[in-house]
Design an enzyme around this catalytic site. Sequence first.
Site, PDB file in Angstrom:
ATOM      1  N   HIS A 164       0.751  -1.278  -0.024  1.00 42.65           N
ATOM      2  CA  HIS A 164       0.049   0.166   0.102  1.00 42.65           C
ATOM      3  C   HIS A 164       0.885   1.186  -0.108  1.00 42.65           C
ATOM      4  O   HIS A 164       0.675   2.153  -0.777  1.00 42.65           O
ATOM      5  CB  HIS A 164      -0.813  -0.022   1.169  1.00 42.65           C
ATOM      6  CG  HIS A 164      -1.434   1.349   1.456  1.00 42.65           C
ATOM      7  ND1 HIS A 164      -2.964   1.379   1.288  1.00 42.65           N
ATOM      8  CD2 HIS A 164      -1.196   2.625   2.019  1.00 42.65           C
ATOM      9  CE1 HIS A 164      -3.267   2.824   1.589  1.00 42.65           C
ATOM     10  NE2 HIS A 164      -2.053   3.139   1.907  1.00 42.65           N
ATOM     11  N   GLU A 165       1.958   1.287   0.888  1.00 40.22           N
ATOM     12  CA  GLU A 165       2.626   2.577   1.158  1.00 40.22           C
ATOM     13  C   GLU A 165       3.687   2.721  -0.134  1.00 40.22           C
ATOM     14  O   GLU A 165       3.701   3.624  -0.678  1.00 40.22           O
ATOM     15  CB  GLU A 165       3.598   2.296   2.265  1.00 40.22           C
ATOM     16  CG  GLU A 165       2.678   2.512   3.400  1.00 40.22           C
ATOM     17  CD  GLU A 165       1.888   4.061   3.526  1.00 40.22           C
ATOM     18  OE1 GLU A 165       2.521   4.799   3.234  1.00 40.22           O
ATOM     19  OE2 GLU A 165       0.731   3.718   3.921  1.00 40.22           O
ATOM     20  N   HIS A 168       1.879   4.427  -3.215  1.00 38.45           N
ATOM     21  CA  HIS A 168       2.025   5.846  -3.255  1.00 38.45           C
ATOM     22  C   HIS A 168       2.904   6.187  -3.810  1.00 38.45           C
ATOM     23  O   HIS A 168       2.552   7.369  -4.684  1.00 38.45           O
ATOM     24  CB  HIS A 168       1.917   6.202  -1.897  1.00 38.45           C
ATOM     25  CG  HIS A 168       0.575   6.203  -0.992  1.00 38.45           C
ATOM     26  ND1 HIS A 168      -0.405   6.868  -1.313  1.00 38.45           N
ATOM     27  CD2 HIS A 168       0.103   5.593   0.174  1.00 38.45           C
ATOM     28  CE1 HIS A 168      -1.328   6.620  -0.446  1.00 38.45           C
ATOM     29  NE2 HIS A 168      -0.898   6.047   0.431  1.00 38.45           N
ATOM     30  N   TYR A 179      -3.609  15.081  -2.967  1.00 37.90           N
ATOM     31  CA  TYR A 179      -4.200  14.442  -1.633  1.00 37.90           C
ATOM     32  C   TYR A 179      -5.184  15.040  -0.942  1.00 37.90           C
ATOM     33  O   TYR A 179      -4.873  15.613   0.278  1.00 37.90           O
ATOM     34  CB  TYR A 179      -3.064  14.157  -0.571  1.00 37.90           C
ATOM     35  CG  TYR A 179      -2.988  12.903   0.056  1.00 37.90           C
ATOM     36  CD1 TYR A 179      -3.174  11.618  -0.418  1.00 37.90           C
ATOM     37  CD2 TYR A 179      -3.169  13.190   1.786  1.00 37.90           C
ATOM     38  CE1 TYR A 179      -3.003  10.715   0.540  1.00 37.90           C
ATOM     39  CE2 TYR A 179      -3.444  12.149   2.426  1.00 37.90           C
ATOM     40  CZ  TYR A 179      -3.439  10.779   1.568  1.00 37.90           C
ATOM     41  OH  TYR A 179      -3.467   9.605   2.619  1.00 37.90           O
ATOM     42  N   GLU A 188      -5.732   6.941  -1.952  1.00 31.48           N
ATOM     43  CA  GLU A 188      -5.760   5.902  -0.916  1.00 31.48           C
ATOM     44  C   GLU A 188      -6.167   4.679  -1.481  1.00 31.48           C
ATOM     45  O   GLU A 188      -5.728   3.548  -1.199  1.00 31.48           O
ATOM     46  CB  GLU A 188      -6.545   6.421   0.230  1.00 31.48           C
ATOM     47  CG  GLU A 188      -5.756   7.606   1.003  1.00 31.48           C
ATOM     48  CD  GLU A 188      -4.497   6.881   1.771  1.00 31.48           C
ATOM     49  OE1 GLU A 188      -4.768   5.496   2.092  1.00 31.48           O
ATOM     50  OE2 GLU A 188      -3.621   7.422   1.856  1.00 31.48           O
ATOM     51  N   ASP A 265      -8.508  14.985   8.017  1.00 28.35           N
ATOM     52  CA  ASP A 265      -8.191  13.828   6.867  1.00 28.35           C
ATOM     53  C   ASP A 265      -8.315  14.406   5.365  1.00 28.35           C
ATOM     54  O   ASP A 265      -8.526  13.489   4.639  1.00 28.35           O
ATOM     55  CB  ASP A 265      -8.987  12.603   7.020  1.00 28.35           C
ATOM     56  CG  ASP A 265      -8.210  11.370   6.158  1.00 28.35           C
ATOM     57  OD1 ASP A 265      -7.229  11.250   6.234  1.00 28.35           O
ATOM     58  OD2 ASP A 265      -9.223  10.437   6.098  1.00 28.35           O
ATOM     59  N   HIS A 270      -8.956   8.708   3.612  1.00 26.44           N
ATOM     60  CA  HIS A 270      -9.009   7.511   4.244  1.00 26.44           C
ATOM     61  C   HIS A 270     -10.276   6.939   4.421  1.00 26.44           C
ATOM     62  O   HIS A 270     -10.677   5.794   4.586  1.00 26.44           O
ATOM     63  CB  HIS A 270      -8.210   7.449   5.501  1.00 26.44           C
ATOM     64  CG  HIS A 270      -6.722   7.450   5.362  1.00 26.44           C
ATOM     65  ND1 HIS A 270      -6.106   8.731   5.551  1.00 26.44           N
ATOM     66  CD2 HIS A 270      -5.528   6.695   5.013  1.00 26.44           C
ATOM     67  CE1 HIS A 270      -4.747   8.610   5.403  1.00 26.44           C
ATOM     68  NE2 HIS A 270      -4.551   7.381   5.187  1.00 26.44           N
TER      69      HIS A 270
END
Length: 396
Positions: A164-165, A168, A179, A188, A265, A270
Amino acid sequence: MTRNCRLNCVIPPHLLDKLLRSEDSDVHQVALDTLLTTARLRGERTVRASFAGAAAHGNGRRTIFDCQNGRLLSSAVVARPEDGPAATDQSVNRAFDGLGATYEFYRAALARDSIDDRGMRLDGYVHFSTKFNNAFWDGQQMVFGDGDGKIFTDFTGSLDVIAHELTHGVTENTAALEYHHQPGALNESVSDVFGSLVKQWALKQSAEEADWLIGSEVFTPGIDADALRSMAAPGHAYDNDLFGRDPQPDHMSKYVTLPDTEQGDHGGVHINSGIPNKAFYLTAMGIGGFAWEAPGLIWYESLKASTIDTQFQDFADTTYQKAGGLYGDGSAEQLAVLAAWQGVGIQISGVPAGVARSRTLAAGRYGVAGRDNGSLAALAKQVEALTAQVAGLARK
């Protein structure tokens, strides 16, 4: 050069905010330390991004560094290089294997050469800070906290979190989705999609066999939670006294409007990511088989065709067009995409609602995943008739 670089953390701010309000002084203090450290790192990342040069290349070679519970990445020591032996520290080995699995997935499944498609080297840092309840990608490297041992565990233990990271980084080097609000939620969601696909690819699981959970390993056994997020059932990953109920929506009718701030957020990136997450899950289940094949390719090509301000509607339309380009207009794959977005309340532009419903019924009736020759023939005739109807409507 990497674009739109930022600090992307796997733990959503609304979860850390819940911990910050905890009456348990230890839980509160760890949450406060994590938030303060993250804020400092975000500032440092902004400064570094202003003068960062091109990403280092090296055929995707991995190096894992040990921060030894320090907060300065520059002081970390090499714990395992690409050609080195396995370490005695399992956090080091898990990070090494996770970076490798993600690199191999993108190479084998999508013909992409590392994060930037130019062989960018992959650096990972483990044992960052003390009881740090997060893991993040900062545009150049992957950093893992050990967790506090009470709420969160060592973040190297979750392959889909690692993927996942790193994804990005892929998004930074393709669409560079901003974002905030819907582009941020898409950012995300794309990371969740490919995070899950890397895990499924590593385990050789079909769409039907996969758990579709993101971060199922990050909580300690004492926490009543399935995962950070559920792609199959957004809003149902957890429901407990500590965190409350998972706030993710699974339909546009439940879209959450939040302020574009850290506390909000960035417009709920998210949270609202649950909607495109559910669309991908429905697409994968509709097509069947391995989700990293047709569904993954459709989403990947759509990501590359997106821009910094792509909205949900734009992305949905692009996936429909890409499915048609890759597998044919009216194909089972395209029908699955159409039905999936309709299932989360997004109607594909240019496809009349009545025709969309007919096509969705056809897909369900004849079974997109388990189609046979008879079903294909019947489906082809129906699609041909529906296409003629659309053409007639367009002429009128």
